[in-house]
Design an enzyme around this catalytic site. Sequence first.
Site, PDB file in Angstrom:
ATOM      1  N   HIS A   1       1.975  -3.499   2.337  1.00  0.00           N
ATOM      2  CA  HIS A   1       1.487  -4.578   1.444  1.00  0.00           C
ATOM      3  C   HIS A   1       1.342  -5.883   2.217  1.00  0.00           C
ATOM      4  CE1 HIS A   1       1.202  -2.867  -2.554  1.00  0.00           C
ATOM      5  NE2 HIS A   1       2.424  -2.390  -2.520  1.00  0.00           N
TER       6      HIS A   1
ATOM      7  N   CYS B   1       2.852   2.791  -7.064  1.00  0.00           N
ATOM      8  CA  CYS B   1       2.800   1.378  -6.686  1.00  0.00           C
ATOM      9  C   CYS B   1       2.684   0.526  -7.943  1.00  0.00           C
ATOM     10  CB  CYS B   1       1.596   1.122  -5.770  1.00  0.00           C
ATOM     11  SG  CYS B   1       1.473  -0.579  -5.221  1.00  0.00           S
ATOM     12  N   LEU B   2       3.469  -0.527  -8.019  1.00  0.00           N
ATOM     13  CA  LEU B   2       3.432  -1.392  -9.210  1.00  0.00           C
ATOM     14  C   LEU B   2       2.072  -2.076  -9.358  1.00  0.00           C
ATOM     15  CD1 LEU B   2       6.986  -2.965  -8.909  1.00  0.00           C
ATOM     16  CD2 LEU B   2       6.263  -1.018 -10.308  1.00  0.00           C
TER      17      LEU B   2
ATOM     18  N   GLY C   1      10.836  -1.520  -5.082  1.00  0.00           N
ATOM     19  CA  GLY C   1      10.453  -2.436  -4.012  1.00  0.00           C
ATOM     20  C   GLY C   1       9.368  -3.354  -4.530  1.00  0.00           C
TER      21      GLY C   1
ATOM     22  N   GLN D   1       2.186  -8.848  -3.587  1.00  0.00           N
ATOM     23  CA  GLN D   1       1.894  -8.319  -4.927  1.00  0.00           C
ATOM     24  C   GLN D   1       2.025  -9.380  -6.019  1.00  0.00           C
ATOM     25  OE1 GLN D   1       4.697  -4.829  -4.116  1.00  0.00           O
ATOM     26  NE2 GLN D   1       3.229  -3.917  -5.507  1.00  0.00           N
TER      27      GLN D   1
ATOM     28  N   HIS E   1       6.161   1.374   2.783  1.00  0.00           N
ATOM     29  CA  HIS E   1       5.202   1.083   1.718  1.00  0.00           C
ATOM     30  C   HIS E   1       5.064  -0.427   1.527  1.00  0.00           C
ATOM     31  CE1 HIS E   1       3.366   1.811  -2.395  1.00  0.00           C
ATOM     32  NE2 HIS E   1       3.778   0.569  -2.514  1.00  0.00           N
ATOM     33  N   GLU E   2       6.225  -1.138   1.512  1.00  0.00           N
ATOM     34  CA  GLU E   2       6.189  -2.602   1.299  1.00  0.00           C
ATOM     35  C   GLU E   2       5.587  -3.329   2.494  1.00  0.00           C
ATOM     36  OE1 GLU E   2       7.709  -1.652  -2.290  1.00  0.00           O
ATOM     37  OE2 GLU E   2       6.530  -3.344  -1.570  1.00  0.00           O
TER      38      GLU E   2
HETATM   39  O1  K2U Z   1       4.627  -1.338  -5.810  1.00  0.00           O
HETATM   40  C1  K2U Z   1       5.535  -1.267  -4.997  1.00  0.00           C
HETATM   41  O2  K2U Z   1       5.407  -1.624  -3.830  1.00  0.00           O
HETATM   42  C2  K2U Z   1       6.855  -0.635  -5.462  1.00  0.00           C
HETATM   43  C3  K2U Z   1       6.767   0.811  -5.096  1.00  0.00           C
HETATM   44  C4  K2U Z   1       7.736   1.085  -4.009  1.00  0.00           C
HETATM   45  C5  K2U Z   1       7.699   2.523  -3.588  1.00  0.00           C
HETATM   46  C6  K2U Z   1       6.520   3.269  -3.554  1.00  0.00           C
HETATM   47  C7  K2U Z   1       6.545   4.581  -3.126  1.00  0.00           C
HETATM   48  C8  K2U Z   1       7.729   5.171  -2.761  1.00  0.00           C
HETATM   49  C9  K2U Z   1       8.889   4.423  -2.796  1.00  0.00           C
HETATM   50  C10 K2U Z   1       8.861   3.115  -3.210  1.00  0.00           C
HETATM   51  C11 K2U Z   1       6.989   1.694  -6.333  1.00  0.00           C
HETATM   52  O3  K2U Z   1       6.081   1.404  -7.327  1.00  0.00           O
HETATM   53  S1  K2U Z   1       8.492   1.567  -7.121  1.00  0.00           S
HETATM   54  C12 K2U Z   1       8.230   2.852  -8.333  1.00  0.00           C
HETATM   55  C13 K2U Z   1       8.837   4.090  -7.782  1.00  0.00           C
HETATM   56  C14 K2U Z   1      10.152   4.328  -8.141  1.00  0.00           C
HETATM   57  C15 K2U Z   1      10.807   5.418  -7.606  1.00  0.00           C
HETATM   58  C16 K2U Z   1      10.167   6.264  -6.681  1.00  0.00           C
HETATM   59  C17 K2U Z   1       8.842   6.004  -6.310  1.00  0.00           C
HETATM   60  C18 K2U Z   1       8.162   4.912  -6.873  1.00  0.00           C
HETATM   61 ZN    ZN Z   2       3.162  -0.949  -3.785  1.00  0.00          ZN
END
Ligand code: K2U
Ligand code: ZN
Length: 173
Positions: A141, A95-96, A49, A54, A137-138
């Site tokens: 943000h 989180c990225l 996501g 971001q 989560h998004e």
């Molecule tokens: O930074 C972001 O918003 C992308 C997030 C999205 C996310 C966070 C927590 C749980 C689900 C999605 C992640 O960094 S994407 C990396 C990731 C990949 C698989 C599972 C969890 C996190």
């Molecule tokens: Zn994030």
Amino acid sequence: MNAPETLPILRYPDPRLHTVAKPVAAVDDRIRALIPRMLATMYEANGIGLAATQVDVHERLIVIDVSETRDQPLVLINPVIEWASDDKRKGEEGCLSVPGIYDGVERSTAIRVRALDGEGVARAIEAEGLLAVCIQHEMDHLVGKVFVEYLSPLKRNRIKSKLVKAQREAERA
Ligand code: K2U
Ligand code: ZN
């Protein structure tokens, strides 16, 4: 046709991550040009996501792809959570914008979201599991909230100093 240019991802504790995004006024050429760049940025960073916040664009736009095959992108413009289950579960999140940090966050296990898709068409999405977590989560943000804000101040301050130190070392290298 070469791949769309990726965009730099803001890193916590960059204050711009706490900006509250404005609604997208129109799904115009500017937004249509931004969407593939956000998707390219998310795929390159191995994210599932990415919120416009971001990449320092403060409008209510999210891209998601929770598919194993990494070829089922979802675009949510001006998303609104219409319903969220009382049933909640604590899951490990990353989180990225907070590289290398993973910790537990409690989220509703099921939600119903209304949003415009990448063509500006109104959609209703029922989500559960990882998709529900990712959307929540998004959407945080988009209101300037980073998942580390759900953690204790002690943990959050340790994360902040760790990332500031890493940022300084990266700049010195
Ligand atoms: O930074 C972001 O918003 C992308 C997030 C999205 C996310 C966070 C927590 C749980 C689900 C999605 C992640 O960094 S994407 C990396 C990731 C990949 C698989 C599972 C969890 C996190
Ligand atoms: Zn994030």
